[in-house]
Design a protein around this motif. Sequence first.
Motif, short mmCIF file in Angstrom:
data_model
loop_
_atom_site.label_atom_id
_atom_site.label_comp_id
_atom_site.label_asym_id
_atom_site.label_seq_id
_atom_site.Cartn_x
_atom_site.Cartn_y
_atom_site.Cartn_z
N ASP A 138 0.81 -1.22 0.00
CA ASP A 138 0.00 0.00 0.00
C ASP A 138 0.84 1.27 0.00
OD1 ASP A 138 -2.32 -1.49 0.03
OD2 ASP A 138 -2.52 -1.46 2.21
N GLN A 139 2.16 1.12 0.19
CA GLN A 139 3.00 2.31 0.36
C GLN A 139 3.50 2.92 -0.94
OE1 GLN A 139 6.19 1.46 3.09
NE2 GLN A 139 4.79 0.91 4.78
N ALA A 140 3.36 2.20 -2.05
CA ALA A 140 3.91 2.72 -3.31
C ALA A 140 3.17 2.08 -4.49
CB ALA A 140 5.41 2.42 -3.41
N ASP A 141 3.36 2.70 -5.66
CA ASP A 141 2.84 2.13 -6.90
C ASP A 141 3.98 1.35 -7.55
OD1 ASP A 141 0.31 3.27 -6.63
OD2 ASP A 141 0.98 5.16 -7.51
N SER B 45 10.05 -0.85 -11.12
CA SER B 45 10.33 -0.73 -9.69
C SER B 45 9.39 -1.64 -8.90
CB SER B 45 10.16 0.72 -9.24
OG SER B 45 10.47 0.86 -7.86
N PRO B 46 9.62 -2.95 -8.96
CA PRO B 46 8.73 -3.88 -8.26
C PRO B 46 9.08 -3.99 -6.78
CG PRO B 46 10.44 -5.10 -9.39
CD PRO B 46 10.68 -3.65 -9.71
N LEU B 47 8.16 -4.52 -6.01
CA LEU B 47 8.43 -4.89 -4.62
C LEU B 47 9.05 -6.27 -4.63
CD1 LEU B 47 8.15 -4.57 -1.52
CD2 LEU B 47 5.82 -5.49 -1.74
N ILE B 48 10.27 -6.39 -4.11
CA ILE B 48 10.97 -7.67 -4.05
C ILE B 48 11.38 -7.92 -2.60
CG2 ILE B 48 12.89 -9.07 -4.89
CD1 ILE B 48 13.01 -7.34 -7.36
N ILE B 49 11.02 -9.09 -2.06
CA ILE B 49 11.34 -9.43 -0.68
C ILE B 49 11.99 -10.80 -0.67
CG2 ILE B 49 10.47 -9.68 1.68
CD1 ILE B 49 7.94 -8.20 0.80
N ILE C 229 7.67 -11.34 -5.19
CA ILE C 229 7.65 -10.18 -6.07
C ILE C 229 6.22 -9.73 -6.28
CG2 ILE C 229 7.62 -11.61 -8.17
CD1 ILE C 229 9.28 -9.39 -9.50
N TYR C 230 6.04 -8.39 -6.31
CA TYR C 230 4.70 -7.82 -6.52
C TYR C 230 4.83 -6.52 -7.29
CZ TYR C 230 0.43 -5.21 -5.62
OH TYR C 230 -0.71 -4.46 -5.77
N TYR C 231 3.96 -6.35 -8.29
CA TYR C 231 3.79 -5.07 -8.98
C TYR C 231 2.55 -5.16 -9.86
CZ TYR C 231 5.75 -6.93 -13.36
OH TYR C 231 5.98 -7.65 -14.50
N THR C 232 2.14 -4.05 -10.45
CA THR C 232 1.02 -4.03 -11.38
C THR C 232 1.48 -3.48 -12.72
OG1 THR C 232 0.32 -1.86 -10.58
CG2 THR C 232 -0.73 -3.79 -9.59
#
Length: 560
Positions: A92-95, A100-104, A117-120
């Motif tokens: 919820d903190q970024a697009d 620029s994906p979310l990678i954990i 990994i998460y992005y749209t």
Amino acid sequence: MKKIGQFFKTNWKKLLVLIVVIAVIAGIVYLGFRAYDKYKDNLLNDPSWLSQNISLEKNSEGVYEVKKDEKISIFTINYQDVIEKKIEELKDQADYSLDSPLIIYNPYGTGNLSYYIYYTSDNDSKLDYTIKTDGYSDFKETLTSDLNKTKEYQLIGFVPGEVNTLTLIETGSNGDEKEKSYTITTPKITGDIDSKLEVVDGNESADELTDGLYALLGHDKNYNSNIYLYDNEGVLREEFVLDSYRADRIIFDGNYMYYAYNKKGIVKVNKFGKIEKFYDLGNYTMHHDMVYDEDNNRFVILVNENGADTIEDVIITVDLDSGNVEKILDMKDLLPEFYLNAVKPEGKNTYGGYELDWIHLNSLSLIGNDIVLSSRELSTIIYISNAYTDPSVKYLLTDESVTEDTSYGDLLYEKVGDFVSQAGQHSITYYTDDDLDDGEYYLYMFNNNYQGARTRPNFDWSNYPGTGTYNEGETSYFYQYKVNENDKTYELVKSFSIPYSSIVSDVEILDDDGNIVVGSGKDNSFGEYDNDGNLIRQFNYNSKKYAYRVFKYKFNNLFD
């Protein structure tokens, strides 16, 4: 001495009081430490405390990592839920986008070579990814063939302790491609395990290896080993984390994986690596095998019953909806003469105790409500009818010498043809096809060709020529029997030599093209063969002891 005696005589009351005071203080301190330890244990599973003491922090490569006290266990629902909540907060903190994906890294702690990994995307597209690592073959997978905007996956395939280049490739409905690459340094794994295996190609088969990853189970230690996944080039691509157990196999159901994480528990893991449910076996501990009864939605498991005088002779079921555990079979009730004829050997058993291992069940396979069992100690295949409700032994497949001095000779099916019966076999598996008549089916196995029976020290092995000992043997075999229940016979319809392994071993016929995976534990090798028994490729691993089993899975729960 007189002065000392006089001192105790005149001051004994004071000394007694002092001793009582010291004892009380010691008791208070002990109870205090116990209370503090209990308090800490409660904290380690308290959601509020966990939320405050677990964080997701970004490293220099832009990848988030979990920061927590090493005493915090991943094997609790509260830990798994806290991590999921923190991931949702980050989402919820970024697009997040392809650029620029979310990678954990391994957020749920279940896969040491995995990344969430998460992005749209702006438009519907499918996603492929490639991992390139210097000195290793490339790893490529299609995450989904469906077109969508939301990309949320668990990626595996990263080589441990290396700089990996991850490339994401989006393909839209019109065929246009977009791609982006990222540099990710993957941590080393803690176990003494090969990142790349020695590969030996066969020279008699023109067939290709099937798609999938080999799951190496029980490397070196029976009850303290993770699950290691290797690709067709022998490169380590994932490590599933366990808690003091080797796991016997992985069971797939939709987007979920099930496997034993300790000797008394099974986990249900979703496609992102989160443990969604724990199953507790209660008064039982696992050994050797578990299978999934899809019709009744339950596991059937070989177990030891805690507190019993015998081991490896009990079977339970675990209901996947309720978690209820039910004991369905005790082999002492079904084959009492074999039990009574067993001789207790000197020394401890494989678990370090003195319980009698008189039958040593090491695998099971389901045929409806019936169960086929493998007894290593008796070198016998046992068919149990109506296993859940009214169990009875329908037949035995073994050499007739095994049933001497018992009344079980009438249970033997007749051997058709001239072949040596299986000895010390593993991984009995039921198999059928459309070419067979009603009442016919196949049973295939790893025939260890091993003459071992500690509880039958006087058994005559003369009917088993060519069998080996624990440390030495010429060959083991892939054996496939065709069983005919109509005339109560069985015949050997397929057999070929495989590397000798007295114990810990398995074979598996792959569904897609009939290739056969063989794990020869004591040989420190596994291989894939074509349907005619010709070696396609063998993989050799370093080990002080052995690996327990090797299966090959497609992991469609991650890639489909």
